[in-house]
Design a protein around this motif. Structure first.
Motif, PDB file in Angstrom:
ATOM      1  N   GLY A 168       0.811  -1.213   0.000  1.00  0.00           N
ATOM      2  CA  GLY A 168       0.000   0.000   0.000  1.00  0.00           C
ATOM      3  C   GLY A 168       0.841   1.258   0.000  1.00  0.00           C
ATOM      4  O   GLY A 168       0.562   2.205  -0.747  1.00  0.00           O
ATOM      5  N   MET A 169       1.883   1.297   0.845  1.00  0.00           N
ATOM      6  CA  MET A 169       2.733   2.485   0.891  1.00  0.00           C
ATOM      7  C   MET A 169       3.533   2.638  -0.395  1.00  0.00           C
ATOM      8  O   MET A 169       3.710   3.751  -0.896  1.00  0.00           O
ATOM      9  CB  MET A 169       3.667   2.414   2.102  1.00  0.00           C
ATOM     10  CG  MET A 169       4.543   3.655   2.271  1.00  0.00           C
ATOM     11  SD  MET A 169       3.592   5.207   2.324  1.00  0.00           S
ATOM     12  CE  MET A 169       2.840   5.091   3.959  1.00  0.00           C
ATOM     13  N   LEU A 170       4.023   1.528  -0.948  1.00  0.00           N
ATOM     14  CA  LEU A 170       4.759   1.616  -2.219  1.00  0.00           C
ATOM     15  C   LEU A 170       3.847   2.126  -3.325  1.00  0.00           C
ATOM     16  O   LEU A 170       4.253   2.971  -4.138  1.00  0.00           O
ATOM     17  CB  LEU A 170       5.322   0.245  -2.584  1.00  0.00           C
ATOM     18  CG  LEU A 170       6.119   0.183  -3.895  1.00  0.00           C
ATOM     19  CD1 LEU A 170       7.298   1.150  -3.877  1.00  0.00           C
ATOM     20  CD2 LEU A 170       6.612  -1.244  -4.157  1.00  0.00           C
ATOM     21  N   LEU A 171       2.612   1.645  -3.360  1.00  0.00           N
ATOM     22  CA  LEU A 171       1.670   2.117  -4.378  1.00  0.00           C
ATOM     23  C   LEU A 171       1.355   3.594  -4.179  1.00  0.00           C
ATOM     24  O   LEU A 171       1.277   4.357  -5.147  1.00  0.00           O
ATOM     25  CB  LEU A 171       0.381   1.295  -4.314  1.00  0.00           C
ATOM     26  CG  LEU A 171      -0.727   1.683  -5.292  1.00  0.00           C
ATOM     27  CD1 LEU A 171      -0.248   1.565  -6.738  1.00  0.00           C
ATOM     28  CD2 LEU A 171      -1.966   0.816  -5.069  1.00  0.00           C
ATOM     29  N   GLY A 176      -4.882   8.680 -11.016  1.00  0.00           N
ATOM     30  CA  GLY A 176      -4.154   8.863  -9.765  1.00  0.00           C
ATOM     31  C   GLY A 176      -5.073   8.708  -8.568  1.00  0.00           C
ATOM     32  O   GLY A 176      -4.725   8.049  -7.572  1.00  0.00           O
ATOM     33  N   ALA A 177      -6.276   9.295  -8.630  1.00  0.00           N
ATOM     34  CA  ALA A 177      -7.237   9.189  -7.531  1.00  0.00           C
ATOM     35  C   ALA A 177      -7.684   7.745  -7.334  1.00  0.00           C
ATOM     36  O   ALA A 177      -7.810   7.266  -6.188  1.00  0.00           O
ATOM     37  CB  ALA A 177      -8.440  10.085  -7.810  1.00  0.00           C
ATOM     38  N   LEU A 178      -7.907   7.022  -8.422  1.00  0.00           N
ATOM     39  CA  LEU A 178      -8.294   5.617  -8.323  1.00  0.00           C
ATOM     40  C   LEU A 178      -7.193   4.788  -7.671  1.00  0.00           C
ATOM     41  O   LEU A 178      -7.450   3.931  -6.816  1.00  0.00           O
ATOM     42  CB  LEU A 178      -8.600   5.060  -9.718  1.00  0.00           C
ATOM     43  CG  LEU A 178      -9.938   5.443 -10.334  1.00  0.00           C
ATOM     44  CD1 LEU A 178     -10.022   4.948 -11.765  1.00  0.00           C
ATOM     45  CD2 LEU A 178     -11.076   4.867  -9.513  1.00  0.00           C
ATOM     46  N   LEU A 179      -5.957   5.053  -8.062  1.00  0.00           N
ATOM     47  CA  LEU A 179      -4.831   4.302  -7.508  1.00  0.00           C
ATOM     48  C   LEU A 179      -4.637   4.607  -6.025  1.00  0.00           C
ATOM     49  O   LEU A 179      -4.266   3.727  -5.241  1.00  0.00           O
ATOM     50  CB  LEU A 179      -3.558   4.612  -8.301  1.00  0.00           C
ATOM     51  CG  LEU A 179      -3.566   4.066  -9.733  1.00  0.00           C
ATOM     52  CD1 LEU A 179      -2.423   4.669 -10.548  1.00  0.00           C
ATOM     53  CD2 LEU A 179      -3.459   2.541  -9.728  1.00  0.00           C
ATOM     54  N   LEU A 180      -4.905   5.853  -5.624  1.00  0.00           N
ATOM     55  CA  LEU A 180      -4.835   6.185  -4.204  1.00  0.00           C
ATOM     56  C   LEU A 180      -5.903   5.422  -3.421  1.00  0.00           C
ATOM     57  O   LEU A 180      -5.680   5.039  -2.268  1.00  0.00           O
ATOM     58  CB  LEU A 180      -5.012   7.691  -3.997  1.00  0.00           C
ATOM     59  CG  LEU A 180      -3.832   8.577  -4.395  1.00  0.00           C
ATOM     60  CD1 LEU A 180      -4.160  10.042  -4.109  1.00  0.00           C
ATOM     61  CD2 LEU A 180      -2.560   8.179  -3.646  1.00  0.00           C
ATOM     62  N   LEU A 181      -7.046   5.175  -4.041  1.00  0.00           N
ATOM     63  CA  LEU A 181      -8.092   4.392  -3.384  1.00  0.00           C
ATOM     64  C   LEU A 181      -7.590   2.972  -3.102  1.00  0.00           C
ATOM     65  O   LEU A 181      -7.798   2.440  -1.999  1.00  0.00           O
ATOM     66  CB  LEU A 181      -9.334   4.353  -4.285  1.00  0.00           C
ATOM     67  CG  LEU A 181     -10.635   3.861  -3.656  1.00  0.00           C
ATOM     68  CD1 LEU A 181     -11.072   4.784  -2.529  1.00  0.00           C
ATOM     69  CD2 LEU A 181     -11.735   3.792  -4.732  1.00  0.00           C
ATOM     70  N   PHE A 182      -6.919   2.368  -4.080  1.00  0.00           N
ATOM     71  CA  PHE A 182      -6.307   1.053  -3.863  1.00  0.00           C
ATOM     72  C   PHE A 182      -5.258   1.127  -2.751  1.00  0.00           C
ATOM     73  O   PHE A 182      -5.197   0.248  -1.887  1.00  0.00           O
ATOM     74  CB  PHE A 182      -5.651   0.554  -5.155  1.00  0.00           C
ATOM     75  CG  PHE A 182      -6.588  -0.038  -6.154  1.00  0.00           C
ATOM     76  CD1 PHE A 182      -6.886  -1.392  -6.141  1.00  0.00           C
ATOM     77  CD2 PHE A 182      -7.181   0.750  -7.124  1.00  0.00           C
ATOM     78  CE1 PHE A 182      -7.747  -1.953  -7.072  1.00  0.00           C
ATOM     79  CE2 PHE A 182      -8.050   0.202  -8.063  1.00  0.00           C
ATOM     80  CZ  PHE A 182      -8.333  -1.146  -8.034  1.00  0.00           C
ATOM     81  N   ALA A 183      -4.439   2.170  -2.788  1.00  0.00           N
ATOM     82  CA  ALA A 183      -3.373   2.314  -1.789  1.00  0.00           C
ATOM     83  C   ALA A 183      -3.953   2.450  -0.383  1.00  0.00           C
ATOM     84  O   ALA A 183      -3.459   1.822   0.570  1.00  0.00           O
ATOM     85  CB  ALA A 183      -2.497   3.523  -2.126  1.00  0.00           C
TER      86      ALA A 183
END
Length: 231
Positions: free
Chosen positions: A62-65, A176-183
């Motif tokens: 999560g932190m790496l993402l 970017g916002a979608l990927l932050l949701l995964f993170a």
């Protein structure tokens, strides 16, 4: 209220014992606290990718993402996606094949953003993180730890990473916002939030990738490039 009122009979904090009585694990530091720890120090110092994920256990992906997604918000067309996209694909591939902790090649592990940049991004997200931490909690672990769930998360990250790296107008902030949701789902260990990320990510892949044909074209180019290198 005095400190003694919160302590057990021996003067020690009784929170862990209350957690054990209810069958819960002690609460881990939230995303905001982790970011605070990362940005503390010399603002000009580079936060190395290898150092960012050290000691985070099952939250290291999560932190790496999260850190890998930051360049997507650089307001220069073509730059952010070119940096973030391959990094996100690297994270996704490792989840897809079932790695339990991230692996980074040395030339990536020794690089990363400056603390100053991380601090600015932390401050920008602070209001949203405050709201998010009120509603998230460690739950539905099967959505995070099951082999098939990890593979599906990894697949979506690979596809979103490829889309992010493509010059699709006005999509960097969205991806970017979608990927932050995964993170956030990985960092907070929230399986229900991961389910939301799956739905949103699948819609984005369908709309921007499959329907536009961009994803198929990009995959074909990547496969052809890989074959040329192998050959």
């Amino acid at each position: 209220m005095t400190a003694a009122a919160d302590n057990g009979p021996d003067g020690e904090d009784d929170q862990p014992s209350r957690g054990r009585r209810h069958g819960h694990k002690p609460h881990e530091a939230g995303t905001r606290a982790l970011l605070d720890a990362i940005v503390a120090g010399d603002p000009e110092e580079v936060v190395k990718f290898g150092d960012v994920i050290a000691g985070l256990g099952n939250r290291s992906f999560g932190m790496l993402l999260f850190v890998s997604t930051l360049p997507a918000f650089i307001p220069i067309p073509g730059v952010g996606g070119a940096i973030s996209g391959p990094l996100v694909v690297l994270v996704g591939l490792q989840l897809l094949i079932g790695l339990r902790k991230p692996w980074l090649p040395g030339f990536i592990a020794r690089r990363g953003p400056h603390r100053k940049a991380m601090g600015k991004f932390r401050n920008l997200l602070a209001p949203w993180l405050s709201r998010l931490e009120r509603i998230v909690s460690p739950r539905a672990p099967a959505m995070l730890d099951h082999r098939a769930a990890n593979a599906f998360t990894g697949l979506l990250l690979v596809l979103l990473g490829i889309l992010l790296s493509l010059p699709i107008p006005l999509t960097n902030f969205l991806f970017g916002a979608l990927l932050l949701l995964f993170a956030f789902a990985l960092l907070e260990r929230d399986g229900k939030l991961m389910g939301v990320a799956w739905v949103a990510g699948s819609i984005a892949v369908a709309v921007f990738g499959i329907l536009s044909g961009s994803l198929a074209q990009a995959l074909a180019e990547w496969i052809a490039l890989a074959q040329d290198k192998i050959g």
